[in-house]
Design a protein around this motif. Sequence first.
Motif, PDB file in Angstrom:
ATOM      1  N   PHE A 130       0.880  -1.058   0.083  1.00 36.94           N
ATOM      2  CA  PHE A 130      -0.013  -0.053  -0.107  1.00 36.94           C
ATOM      3  C   PHE A 130       0.771   1.287   0.035  1.00 36.94           C
ATOM      4  N   VAL A 131       1.412   1.505  -1.151  1.00 30.07           N
ATOM      5  CA  VAL A 131       2.364   2.749  -1.412  1.00 30.07           C
ATOM      6  C   VAL A 131       1.877   3.441  -2.483  1.00 30.07           C
ATOM      7  N   SER A 132       2.293   4.571  -2.585  1.00 30.19           N
ATOM      8  CA  SER A 132       1.780   5.367  -4.005  1.00 30.19           C
ATOM      9  C   SER A 132       2.179   5.023  -5.414  1.00 30.19           C
ATOM     10  N   GLN A 133       3.318   4.336  -5.273  1.00 31.24           N
ATOM     11  CA  GLN A 133       3.724   4.165  -6.624  1.00 31.24           C
ATOM     12  C   GLN A 133       2.894   2.990  -7.259  1.00 31.24           C
ATOM     13  N   ILE A 134       2.688   1.989  -6.460  1.00 29.87           N
ATOM     14  CA  ILE A 134       1.686   0.667  -6.669  1.00 29.87           C
ATOM     15  C   ILE A 134       0.344   0.978  -6.417  1.00 29.87           C
ATOM     16  N   VAL A 135      -0.397   1.861  -5.616  1.00 24.98           N
ATOM     17  CA  VAL A 135      -1.617   2.052  -5.319  1.00 24.98           C
ATOM     18  C   VAL A 135      -1.839   3.794  -5.528  1.00 24.98           C
ATOM     19  N   PRO A 136      -1.784   4.236  -6.865  1.00 24.02           N
ATOM     20  CA  PRO A 136      -1.790   5.615  -6.931  1.00 24.02           C
ATOM     21  C   PRO A 136      -3.155   6.479  -6.586  1.00 24.02           C
ATOM     22  N   THR A 137      -4.278   5.664  -6.539  1.00 25.32           N
ATOM     23  CA  THR A 137      -5.495   6.328  -6.445  1.00 25.32           C
ATOM     24  C   THR A 137      -6.369   5.490  -5.655  1.00 25.32           C
ATOM     25  N   ILE A 138      -7.089   5.948  -4.690  1.00 22.13           N
ATOM     26  CA  ILE A 138      -8.364   5.524  -4.049  1.00 22.13           C
ATOM     27  C   ILE A 138      -9.503   6.188  -4.206  1.00 22.13           C
ATOM     28  N   ASP A 139     -10.300   5.660  -4.860  1.00 27.16           N
ATOM     29  CA  ASP A 139     -11.361   6.431  -5.414  1.00 27.16           C
ATOM     30  C   ASP A 139     -12.714   5.962  -4.677  1.00 27.16           C
ATOM     31  N   LEU A 140     -12.773   6.515  -3.510  1.00 29.56           N
ATOM     32  CA  LEU A 140     -14.231   6.121  -2.638  1.00 29.56           C
ATOM     33  C   LEU A 140     -15.466   6.540  -3.383  1.00 29.56           C
ATOM     34  N   GLU A 141     -15.400   7.455  -4.111  1.00 26.82           N
ATOM     35  CA  GLU A 141     -16.726   7.968  -4.635  1.00 26.82           C
ATOM     36  C   GLU A 141     -17.191   6.593  -5.650  1.00 26.82           C
ATOM     37  N   ASN A 142     -16.385   6.160  -6.141  1.00 26.93           N
ATOM     38  CA  ASN A 142     -16.588   4.891  -7.233  1.00 26.93           C
ATOM     39  C   ASN A 142     -16.225   3.783  -6.859  1.00 26.93           C
ATOM     40  N   GLN A 143     -15.782   3.761  -5.704  1.00 25.83           N
ATOM     41  CA  GLN A 143     -15.917   2.584  -4.938  1.00 25.83           C
ATOM     42  C   GLN A 143     -14.544   1.683  -5.425  1.00 25.83           C
ATOM     43  N   ARG A 144     -13.601   2.154  -5.913  1.00 20.48           N
ATOM     44  CA  ARG A 144     -12.350   1.432  -6.485  1.00 20.48           C
ATOM     45  C   ARG A 144     -10.964   1.922  -6.257  1.00 20.48           C
ATOM     46  N   ALA A 145     -10.069   0.791  -6.283  1.00 21.75           N
ATOM     47  CA  ALA A 145      -8.831   1.278  -6.003  1.00 21.75           C
ATOM     48  C   ALA A 145      -7.913   0.909  -7.118  1.00 21.75           C
ATOM     49  N   VAL A 146      -7.118   1.907  -7.532  1.00 15.38           N
ATOM     50  CA  VAL A 146      -6.482   1.729  -8.805  1.00 15.38           C
ATOM     51  C   VAL A 146      -4.996   1.494  -8.835  1.00 15.38           C
ATOM     52  N   ILE A 147      -4.414   0.378  -9.207  1.00 18.75           N
ATOM     53  CA  ILE A 147      -3.288  -0.080  -8.873  1.00 18.75           C
ATOM     54  C   ILE A 147      -2.362  -0.433 -10.173  1.00 18.75           C
ATOM     55  N   THR A 148      -1.053   0.095  -9.919  1.00 17.49           N
ATOM     56  CA  THR A 148      -0.201  -0.247 -11.368  1.00 17.49           C
ATOM     57  C   THR A 148       0.963  -1.205 -10.809  1.00 17.49           C
ATOM     58  N   PRO A 149       0.827  -2.242 -10.468  1.00 17.84           N
ATOM     59  CA  PRO A 149       1.716  -3.558 -10.161  1.00 17.84           C
ATOM     60  C   PRO A 149       2.761  -3.664 -10.792  1.00 17.84           C
ATOM     61  N   PRO A 150       3.891  -3.808 -10.381  1.00 13.71           N
ATOM     62  CA  PRO A 150       5.166  -4.306 -11.305  1.00 13.71           C
ATOM     63  C   PRO A 150       4.897  -5.704 -11.772  1.00 13.71           C
ATOM     64  N   PRO A 151       5.598  -6.254 -12.860  1.00 11.79           N
ATOM     65  CA  PRO A 151       5.365  -6.969 -13.592  1.00 11.79           C
ATOM     66  C   PRO A 151       5.604  -8.567 -12.521  1.00 11.79           C
TER      67      PRO A 151
END
Length: 204
Positions: free
Chosen positions: A143-164
Motif C-alpha cells: 500500500f504505497v503510492s507507486q503501486i496504489v496511486p488512486t483510492i476512489d471512494l466515490e466510485n468504490q475502487r482502488a487503482v493499482i499499477t503493479p510491477p510485472p
Amino acid sequence: MQLVVGKIGRAHGIRGDVSVEVRTDEPELRLGPGAVLLTDPASAGPLTVESGKVHSGRLLLRFAGVNDRNGAEALRGTVLIAEVDPEERPDDPDEYYDHQLIGLDVVLLDGTLVGELTEVLHLPYQDLLTVEKSDGTEVLVPFVSQIVPTIDLENQRAVITPPPGLIDPEQAEVAGGASAQVAESVDADGEDGAEGVDGAEESK
C-alpha cells in the motif's frame, strides 16, 4: 462502526498495567486516557483507559478498576474495539480507515478488474492490501503510492499499477526485476503515499 484498535498482551508490574499490541495509527486518539473500549470477548469490557505510557518501545495501559497483576493477566488476549462514526475520516487526506477500503474493486489503470480488496494487513514495515482475484486466489499489494496511486471512494475502487509478476507470476521479469521493484516500494515504508489507519473488526 466498530474498529479493532489493539490487543492486550502480558501484564506488566503489579499495579494492573498491561502491554498492548497497537492496531491503529492513531493510538493517542483511540487508546488515550478516558477512551472507552468494547472488547472481544464482550464479557471483559467495556474498559476505560485510565493511563498509558510507552516502556521499552511497548505501549502500556492501565484500565479503570484493574488494580493488580491478577486482574491484568485476566485480560490477556482481549481484543480492544473502538466505536467510530462511519463518516469519520482521518485528518490526513491520504489516509483511510480499513472499513473504507474493504470491498473496493481493485482495477488496473486501463480499468481491467483485478479483484476485490478483502483485507488490510498492518505489518511493522508497511501496510499490505489483500486482493481476492476472480479465480479465488489472493495477492498482497504493498500500500504505497507507486503501486496504489488512486483510492476512489466515490466510485468504490482502488487503482493499482503493479510491477510485472505481482498479480500474475507468469509475467515476472527475468533476474528478479519485479521483486526488486516491490522491494523498493517496501523500503519506502509508506512515507510516499496512502496509508491505512485503523483495523476494521470485520477484517480481523
